[in-house]
Design an enzyme around this catalytic site. Sequence first.
Site, short mmCIF file in Angstrom:
data_model
loop_
_atom_site.label_atom_id
_atom_site.label_comp_id
_atom_site.label_asym_id
_atom_site.label_seq_id
_atom_site.Cartn_x
_atom_site.Cartn_y
_atom_site.Cartn_z
N GLU A 97 1.01 -1.24 0.27
CA GLU A 97 0.17 0.40 0.16
C GLU A 97 1.18 1.66 -0.18
OE1 GLU A 97 -2.95 1.74 -0.37
OE2 GLU A 97 -2.11 3.48 0.35
N CYS A 128 -5.34 5.71 5.59
CA CYS A 128 -5.43 4.14 4.33
C CYS A 128 -6.67 4.05 4.06
CB CYS A 128 -4.70 3.69 5.11
SG CYS A 128 -3.86 1.32 4.56
N CYS A 140 -5.38 -0.59 5.61
CA CYS A 140 -5.68 -0.76 7.84
C CYS A 140 -6.52 0.60 8.13
CB CYS A 140 -4.47 0.04 8.27
SG CYS A 140 -2.92 0.66 7.37
N HIS A 142 -6.44 3.07 12.14
CA HIS A 142 -6.67 4.83 12.74
C HIS A 142 -7.50 5.10 12.82
CE1 HIS A 142 -2.53 4.74 10.19
NE2 HIS A 142 -2.71 5.03 9.49
N ARG A 149 0.29 -4.07 11.46
CA ARG A 149 1.43 -3.86 11.05
C ARG A 149 2.37 -3.28 12.69
NH1 ARG A 149 -1.40 -2.92 7.34
NH2 ARG A 149 -1.29 -3.75 4.50
N SER A 173 4.93 1.53 9.51
CA SER A 173 6.19 1.41 8.67
C SER A 173 6.84 2.73 8.75
CB SER A 173 4.73 1.59 7.63
OG SER A 173 4.47 0.20 7.14
N CYS A 180 3.00 -0.30 4.48
CA CYS A 180 1.77 0.56 3.90
C CYS A 180 2.22 2.28 3.95
CB CYS A 180 0.98 0.19 5.57
SG CYS A 180 -0.80 1.07 5.25
N CYS A 232 -2.04 7.44 1.70
CA CYS A 232 -2.23 8.82 1.73
C CYS A 232 -0.93 9.95 1.10
CB CYS A 232 -3.32 8.83 2.41
SG CYS A 232 -4.81 7.74 3.26
#
Length: 577
Positions: free
Chosen positions: A14, A62, A65, A69, A481, A504, A548, A551
Amino acid sequence: MSKRVIVDPITRIEGHLRAEVIVGDDGIVVDAFVSSTLWRGLEVIAKGRDPRNVPLMMQRICGVCTYSHYLKSTMAVEDALGIKIPYNAELVRSLMNAALFIHDHVVHFYHLHGVDWVDIVSALSADPAKASKLAFKYCDNPIGTGENELKLVKEKIGKFAKNPQGLGPFANAYWGHGTYRLTPEQNLIALSHYLKALEVQRTAAQLLAIFGGKNPHPQSLAVGGVTCVMDILNPAKMGEYMTKFKVLANFINNAYYPDIVMAAEMYKTEGSVVKPAGVKNFMAHEDFIVGRGDRLFESGIIYDGDLSKVFEIDEDLITEEATHSWYQNDKALHPYDGETDPKYTGFVDGETVGPDGKMIHSKQINEKEKYSWIKSPRYDGKPMEVGPLACMVVSYAKGNKKVQKVVNDFLKTTGLPAGALFTTLGRTAARMLQSKLIGDNALIAFNNLIENLKVDQETCATYTIDKDKEYKGRGIGDVPRGMLSHWVRIKNGVVENYQAVVPSTWNAGPMDANGVKGPYEADLIGLKIENLTQPLEIIRIIHSYDPCIACAVHVMDTKGNQLSEYKLDPIYGGCSV
């Protein structure tokens, strides 16, 4: 003479990510640099907003996920306002979390990371009858491995291969690469599960939507609890959740688990797979309530892979810096004080190895300057790996009986030593084991919810926001993650500052002011690349973290030219070219 190899873009993730490595004559990586080339600016958009609305925006960080968030942002506001949510709300949030974890992990292994292990073209030469019998070596009740089923899978992919346009979704890969280890029959088994996982993905998405209203971007969380009280009081909805969840748990135990056991058997001597991790500091945060005082995940920090000692997290020691990131302020700042003011400096001209093995002119990272939109988080000045591996080893070392059982059983089944955990293979196995842990235990939360609803139907706490007070809070925990944290300051009833420190970011951040690298970069150093024009080994390591990088609002073309420039209104989120 050293050569520079660029993988850009890294696909099957992503977001947008590139990796550059410097390779010696012996094919071993001597230095590595990882760059995110698109900017995610939602923290800026959050400023000036009503804090109760911010979680709905933050889940748009995202589309994968999204719930992670949404949840941590909601928790950050609740923490700031001192809200204790009802027990029912805690359990419902865990049930939604279970759907998300399983969805993410199954999709990651089969549809993103799996083809780093599985040679699709090799499966076309498999014997379905032989493969069907082989499946029972790894599982007593294998899914999708009947002889006729495997014949249909082989025929389906064979049609792709005969098509003039090639292998369709499996095109443009490094099939036949020398580091693939599975036999044709093993590849066919895994390929069948790849197709089955498409169905499981749909079921998992439906599962989250039962209490979330929709997926992606569920709508049922609110500051103070959840709004889906009518769903949890509906026997049909509850029954649907239980039925669909059992489908997912069955897939984990009878497809995902045996496939990783199979991969462990075949890859346990593959150098690029069992190469020790570059960073052996691990951090994880407690999460996933299944009962009062009962969580699946533990909090803690492990240094240098030493499982004999687990240190508690001191949140004051978390910082982010931007020495090599495209932001104005290079200082190491705590997330409450974090800044997100861009300072893009671009790339430089250089020579790299092209697809044909010849040196070509290209745009490349200037490692002496800024080279990524990702910041560099540190804990007490040290890089940390977060993710399922960190979660499992921290929980294991803290004596979590449920975690110890799944880890010990896996090591016993595969014959792998404990040290194998700290490798690409171990990281991939840990994600599966985390899925199994959830698959085997999430219905405890479901049953506890049913019992509690008999005496208590409260799902949301009341609260007030005093505009004359200043608040600060964080939502923190482990998500698919790794450790995710959202940090908010509230003043005059609106958000004054907002920062999200995502998994990430911990793993993919560039080197810091002291030249210390984060997990991605450190993990690539020392890697042996068999063929510089087919750097599968690089992709396999990066994919093992499940990147990931999402955005973004900045776009580049392949030559590094600026296509357009955008200005965001931090209050209204308006965009003008």
